[in-house]
Design a protein around this motif. Sequence first.
Motif, PDB file in Angstrom:
ATOM      1  N   GLN A 134       1.262  -1.438   0.481  1.00 49.53           N
ATOM      2  CA  GLN A 134       0.206  -0.173  -0.349  1.00 49.53           C
ATOM      3  C   GLN A 134       1.266   1.433  -0.208  1.00 49.53           C
ATOM      4  O   GLN A 134       1.824   1.516   0.531  1.00 49.53           O
ATOM      5  N   HIS A 182      -7.029   1.279  -2.600  1.00 48.37           N
ATOM      6  CA  HIS A 182      -7.062  -0.635  -1.178  1.00 48.37           C
ATOM      7  C   HIS A 182      -6.499  -1.340  -1.967  1.00 48.37           C
ATOM      8  O   HIS A 182      -7.486  -1.592  -2.478  1.00 48.37           O
ATOM      9  N   ALA A 221      -5.839  -3.020   3.626  1.00 51.68           N
ATOM     10  CA  ALA A 221      -6.070  -2.011   3.758  1.00 51.68           C
ATOM     11  C   ALA A 221      -4.745  -0.882   3.610  1.00 51.68           C
ATOM     12  O   ALA A 221      -3.890  -1.242   4.112  1.00 51.68           O
ATOM     13  N   CYS A 222      -4.595   0.327   3.611  1.00 51.05           N
ATOM     14  CA  CYS A 222      -4.016   1.704   3.402  1.00 51.05           C
ATOM     15  C   CYS A 222      -3.755   1.732   5.294  1.00 51.05           C
ATOM     16  O   CYS A 222      -4.732   1.711   5.813  1.00 51.05           O
ATOM     17  N   CYS A 271     -12.117   2.275  -3.094  1.00 46.66           N
ATOM     18  CA  CYS A 271     -11.653   1.188  -2.058  1.00 46.66           C
ATOM     19  C   CYS A 271     -12.539   0.024  -3.301  1.00 46.66           C
ATOM     20  O   CYS A 271     -13.502  -0.361  -2.809  1.00 46.66           O
ATOM     21  N   ALA A 279     -11.568  -3.455  -2.551  1.00 46.37           N
ATOM     22  CA  ALA A 279     -11.908  -3.724  -0.874  1.00 46.37           C
ATOM     23  C   ALA A 279     -13.253  -3.605  -0.081  1.00 46.37           C
ATOM     24  O   ALA A 279     -12.955  -2.925   1.477  1.00 46.37           O
ATOM     25  N   VAL A 292     -13.047   0.626   5.259  1.00 42.83           N
ATOM     26  CA  VAL A 292     -12.696   1.458   4.701  1.00 42.83           C
ATOM     27  C   VAL A 292     -13.683   1.848   4.084  1.00 42.83           C
ATOM     28  O   VAL A 292     -14.916   1.740   3.539  1.00 42.83           O
TER      29      VAL A 292
END
Length: 378
Positions: free
Chosen positions: A122, A143, A148-149, A169, A172, A182
């Motif tokens: 990420q 992401h 996840a970042c 997203c 994500a 997120v």
Amino acid sequence: MYAHFPDLHRIMLPPLRIPIYQPELGGNEKAYVNQCLDSTWISSKGEFIEKFQSGFARYVGAPQAIAVSNGTVALHLALAALGLGPGDEVIVPSLTYVAPVNAIRYVGATPVFAEADPTTWQVSPDDVAARITPRTKAIIAVHLYGQACDMAALADLARARGLRLIEDCAEALGTRIGDRHVGTFGDIATFSFFGNKTITTGEGGMVVAREVTLHRLALKLRGQGLADDREYWHDVVGFNFRMTNICAAIGLAQLERADDFLARKRRLADAYVRGLAGLPVRTHAESPGTTHSFWMCSVLTDDPAQRDPLRKTLRAAGIETRPVFHPVHTMPMYARGQTGLDVSVALAARGINLPSWPGLGEEGVREVCDVVRGHFLR
Ligand SMILES: *Cc1c(COP(=O)(O)O)cnc(C)c1O
């Protein structure tokens, strides 16, 4: 597909037995779409739009959501609603699908590429911080592949430097940091429902804005900039980015099954970890404190020279794979000689996305892993 394998171009490839992705439409999709057809509500008004938007907002824990025609226009709409434009710099990872970078160009702003973290893949918050200039107005966190970042670090940075924070997203749905989905950490977030995404509407997307004023502006821009208080009067340049009721009908049925899809995808990811143990490949591990949604179960070959031969072996066995995204700063329209992106380049050279659709099953994963094992042990 063949373009990646010039030497396979002229020989007969076996048919694909295991595609990298395929949507699963075995729930209420058909019944809901038939309701659209029977009622004649097939355009971008109708009950499924509202139901999909409110159900989606509830799913991600956002106050409201806006359905749009795809994930790319979702990004375009988000950046337009934030008022980004010519002269503004927007920091974006180089290791990403190209859509968020294109969206920066659509509004006339300038993409500035940031480096990836070698462990999570990420965007690196430290590298983002180093690339902030007086022109920087926003950061796009993508992401990638369901990981996840580091949103705590990026949100702190955005707050401290007065920058807008956008979350892409698209890959994500189901990704969480702690208990929080997120798309709820930044100012505005976007999702995609393309055919290979975790839930699909064929083509489709969603925009989620935290603040009600930003939400209302995005809603207005989605529908041609219609004024609130006068019929057929437009007081800003808007777009037609609406989703159809038919797509929303499919989306609602998909959303009903999202938890099931995600649970099965997690089992695939676990099966890949077991099946690839001891081989010279590394799986994309879940970061502590987060829930990886495993949109694409991915691996890095230890040796970049092994990446394409392994993909070729898999393809010869009828198994489809994809290379990890090419760093966008190397593409002709964005190549401005930016440096310090070597991790992104190295990850892209080693990365492979493996078949990741929920219906693949642990049995299917075992088959893929056996071919990988055979490749390295032959
Ligand atoms: C799929 C995707 C998009 C764009 O979505 P479309 O619906 O195909 O336009 C944007 N960003 C990322 C990271 C994606 O993977």
